[in-house]
Design an enzyme around this catalytic site. Structure first.
Site, PDB file in Angstrom:
ATOM      1  N   LYS A 123      -7.270   9.641  -7.970  1.00  0.00           N
ATOM      2  CA  LYS A 123      -7.822  10.459  -6.889  1.00  0.00           C
ATOM      3  C   LYS A 123      -8.651  11.602  -7.479  1.00  0.00           C
ATOM      4  O   LYS A 123      -8.259  12.761  -7.471  1.00  0.00           O
ATOM      5  CB  LYS A 123      -6.687  11.007  -6.027  1.00  0.00           C
ATOM      6  N   HIS A 143       0.831  -1.203   0.000  1.00  0.00           N
ATOM      7  CA  HIS A 143       0.000   0.000   0.000  1.00  0.00           C
ATOM      8  C   HIS A 143       0.866   1.253   0.000  1.00  0.00           C
ATOM      9  O   HIS A 143       1.657   1.478   0.919  1.00  0.00           O
ATOM     10  CB  HIS A 143      -0.892  -0.023   1.245  1.00  0.00           C
ATOM     11  N   ARG A 144       0.755   2.030  -1.065  1.00  0.00           N
ATOM     12  CA  ARG A 144       1.613   3.210  -1.255  1.00  0.00           C
ATOM     13  C   ARG A 144       3.091   2.802  -1.168  1.00  0.00           C
ATOM     14  O   ARG A 144       3.937   3.566  -0.725  1.00  0.00           O
ATOM     15  CB  ARG A 144       1.283   4.313  -0.256  1.00  0.00           C
ATOM     16  N   ASP A 168      -1.228   6.351  -5.607  1.00  0.00           N
ATOM     17  CA  ASP A 168      -2.305   7.322  -5.834  1.00  0.00           C
ATOM     18  C   ASP A 168      -1.864   8.396  -6.817  1.00  0.00           C
ATOM     19  O   ASP A 168      -0.770   8.946  -6.679  1.00  0.00           O
ATOM     20  CB  ASP A 168      -2.674   7.993  -4.511  1.00  0.00           C
ATOM     21  N   HIS A 195      -1.117  10.884  -2.128  1.00  0.00           N
ATOM     22  CA  HIS A 195      -2.447  10.449  -1.700  1.00  0.00           C
ATOM     23  C   HIS A 195      -3.422  11.599  -1.492  1.00  0.00           C
ATOM     24  O   HIS A 195      -4.542  11.585  -1.997  1.00  0.00           O
ATOM     25  CB  HIS A 195      -2.352   9.635  -0.407  1.00  0.00           C
ATOM     26  N   ASP A 251       0.198  -1.998   4.330  1.00  0.00           N
ATOM     27  CA  ASP A 251       1.328  -1.087   4.549  1.00  0.00           C
ATOM     28  C   ASP A 251       2.616  -1.845   4.854  1.00  0.00           C
ATOM     29  O   ASP A 251       3.697  -1.265   4.818  1.00  0.00           O
ATOM     30  CB  ASP A 251       1.040  -0.157   5.736  1.00  0.00           C
ATOM     31  N   GLU A 280      -4.493   4.097  -8.223  1.00  0.00           N
ATOM     32  CA  GLU A 280      -5.757   4.673  -7.749  1.00  0.00           C
ATOM     33  C   GLU A 280      -5.873   6.107  -8.241  1.00  0.00           C
ATOM     34  O   GLU A 280      -5.006   6.945  -7.962  1.00  0.00           O
ATOM     35  CB  GLU A 280      -5.850   4.639  -6.221  1.00  0.00           C
TER      36      GLU A 280
END
Length: 240
Positions: free
Chosen positions: A112, A8-9, A37, A50, A230, A110
């Site tokens: 945004k 995640h990220r 993101d 993000h 994460d 993703e």
């Protein structure tokens, strides 16, 4: 079925989120994919961050949409890890795609475009995916399902994933109606019967953000198509 692990990220639990050092760490520990993101600068460049503002994760202030790429690149995105890793740039999507040529990692992009309606965000992202021939390596996701429908209209082949935080009734039917390939639910609403039925209907399920080991084990036992965490190294050690 093997549950894939997406960072995640990048590896946001141990490295500055949405930075190259974080993506490289996820790849180093053996993650199957990374999640990132995408927002758009004032001059129309696709950047990886993000929040709609730079306030939380950088030493700057302001909205991404109001800053040029040159201004964005001057900011330190090391966030809470500054003393450990030093200065970290906000990368562009193109920089991530260029780095990904050196590996086979999957990339969950993703979009945004919920709070800020970025003009041409979907078109520019898909054009870059096609430029790098990543149609089979990229998953596009968003909480803005109008944007996901637009992505499907722009590309019949790129995988589309619907993000959601709360329960959707028979989400596999909803996904099929929107011509989405997968759903990315917040992990507390990824109930066993939802996961099993969705995947039985051909819809992949990748819950987020799964950081607790008991939830990792629970979701892998169903099994889910993937978990987004994460802590990719921790997940790999636990589930492999």
């Amino acid at each position: 079925m093997r549950t894939e692990i997406f960072g995640h990220r990048g590896s946001a639990g141990t490295h500055p989120e949405n930075t190259m050092i974080s993506f490289k760490e996820a790849a180093r520990v053996g993650a199957d994919g990374i999640e990132l993101d995408v927002q758009m600068t004032k001059d129309g460049e696709l950047v990886i961050i993000h929040d709609e503002t730079v306030n939380r994760t950088t030493n700057g202030k302001g909205w991404v949409k109001d800053l040029t790429l040159v201004e964005i690149k001057k900011l330190d995105a090391s966030y809470k890890f500054k003393s450990k890793y030093g200065f970290c740039e906000i990368p562009t999507l193109k920089e991530v795609f260029k780095w990904a040529k050196s590996n086979n990692i999957l990339i969950n992009v993703e979009l945004k475009n919920g709070l800020v309606q970025y003009k041409m965000l979907e078109e520019k992202t898909i054009a870059l995916i096609k430029e790098y021939k990543y149609e089979k390596r990229v998953i596009l996701s968003s909480f803005n399902h109008y944007g996901m429908v637009k992505c499907r209209q722009l590309s019949p082949t790129i995988e589309i994933a619907l993000l959601f935080m709360e329960g959707i009734y028979e989400p596999w039917d909803y996904a099929n109606r929107l011509q989405a390939n997968s759903i990315h639910p917040y992990h507390p609403v990824a109930k066993k019967e939802i996961v099993i039925e969705a995947q039985k209907k051909g819809i992949k399920v990748r819950p987020f953000t799964v950081n607790d080991e008991k939830h990792m084990k629970r979701l892998a036992s169903y099994p889910c198509s993937a978990i987004i965490t994460d802590y990719p190294e921790r997940a790999i050690q636990l589930l492999r």
